[in-house]
Design an enzyme around this catalytic site. Structure first.
Site, short mmCIF file in Angstrom:
data_model
loop_
_atom_site.label_atom_id
_atom_site.label_comp_id
_atom_site.label_asym_id
_atom_site.label_seq_id
_atom_site.Cartn_x
_atom_site.Cartn_y
_atom_site.Cartn_z
N TYR A 14 0.62 -1.06 0.11
CA TYR A 14 0.02 -0.03 -0.07
C TYR A 14 0.91 1.34 -0.11
O TYR A 14 1.64 1.50 0.96
CB TYR A 14 -1.13 0.09 1.26
N LYS A 26 -1.42 -1.32 -4.14
CA LYS A 26 -2.50 -0.21 -4.25
C LYS A 26 -1.91 1.40 -4.32
O LYS A 26 -0.94 1.42 -3.21
CB LYS A 26 -3.40 0.00 -3.12
#
Length: 311
Positions: free
Chosen positions: A145, A174
């Site tokens: 992330y 992400k």
């Protein structure tokens, strides 16, 4: 680890959580939100992403919301909808524990945020070691992330993420930095069968798809899941002109949502338009008053919601 696979392509949403007036979890509102997202056609729900106020929850609360999400989906015929859990902590030990908790509560994948408290000491070597150590220990596949806004400016480049993508239990990322150039470098380096690259913003949903992304993991599907599923359908069917028009609508609405404060803005919009929830957040965040913001502040969001309700 031998069976580690990325989540399937599609629309994922980092769901907000709802609180009562005492800042305790509002379980009924959380369930109502999960069901609307699933009925809206999302591929998966991210529990305890940044929009889920992960850092504001205890470990027990984090585990409860993962389990509640999974059970709500299962009990309503949405067994196919994935649950991804945010498991980034401020230490390697805590992050490992959160991955174990996520597995026990029903998540299939973990999304791991880089620790940001000691940002000046987070060298490339330490970042690589942190994520590899967590991936080694995690009982479920992990994703990286990257969100500089919540990690004291730490912005993992494509070299770092690409190196981490070689780990057998690291299966995606992400990119809330919304850097399409970085995304394209990753999609053209790491095979989609092994590594799923998602932009973290609806503002670059279509642009990401063109660059080989696996879809989107964004805040705006909290408001309009059907519209995002529609754009994904248009893209897959090759209807680029229609997809481009819809992408423009998503981009304008996403910008308005950011200016409303994202988390508080999402809750205010959802409460106003969809008949459940409330505007409560945990301090130091404060609720968003849409009337005070004025009609001009939500003009594009209102247009998107009208489309959402028509789909």
């Amino acid at each position: 680890m031998a069976n580690s696979a990325p989540p399937p392509p599609g629309v994922y949403v980092p769901a907000v959580v709802f609180f009562d007036e005492n800042e305790e979890l509002d379980l009924e509102a959380i369930k109502a939100h999960v069901l609307r997202l699933a009925r809206g056609g999302v591929t998966g729900i991210l529990v305890q992403g940044s929009n889920g106020e992960a850092q504001h929850l205890s470990h027990d609360e984090r585990k409860l919301t993962i389990r509640l999400t999974r059970e709500t989906l299962n009990q309503n015929g949405f067994e196919h909808v994935l649950v991804i859990a945010g498991t980034g902590g401020q230490s390697t030990k805590e992050s490992k524990k959160l991955c174990e908790d996520a597995k026990e509560a029903g998540a299939t994948h973990a999304l791991v945020l880089t620790p940001g408290v000691w940002a000046p000491q987070m060298t490339k070597e330490r970042i690589l070691k942190f994520h590899r150590d967590v991936a080694d220990a995690s009982p479920i596949p992990v994703m990286i992330y990257n969100f500089p806004v919540v990690t004291a400016g730490l912005n993992l480049d494509s070299d770092i993420i690409g190196e981490l993508g070689q780990h057998p239990n690291v299966v995606g990322t992400k990119l809330s930095c919304a850097d399409v150039g970085k995304l394209h470098r990753l999609t053209s380096t790491l095979p989609a069968s092994k590594f799923a690259t998602f932009p973290g913003s609806s503002a670059v949903f279509l642009q990401g798809l063109i660059s080989g992304s696996a879809g989107v993991i964004g805040a705006l599907p909290n408001v309009a899941p059907k519209a995002h599923a529609e754009l994904y359908r248009l893209w897959k069917e090759g209807k680029m002109q229609e997809a481009t028009i819809l992408q423009a609508m998503l981009g304008h609405a996403d910008w308005e949502l950011q200016k409303l404060g994202s988390i508080a803005g999402i809750k205010a919009i959802v409460t106003k338009h969809f008949g459940y929830g409330n505007t409560n957040v945990r301090g130091p965040l404060t609720p968003r008053d849409l009337e005070a913001a004025g009609a001009a502040a939500t003009e594009k969001l209102e247009q998107l919601i009208a489309l959402e309700k028509s789909l």
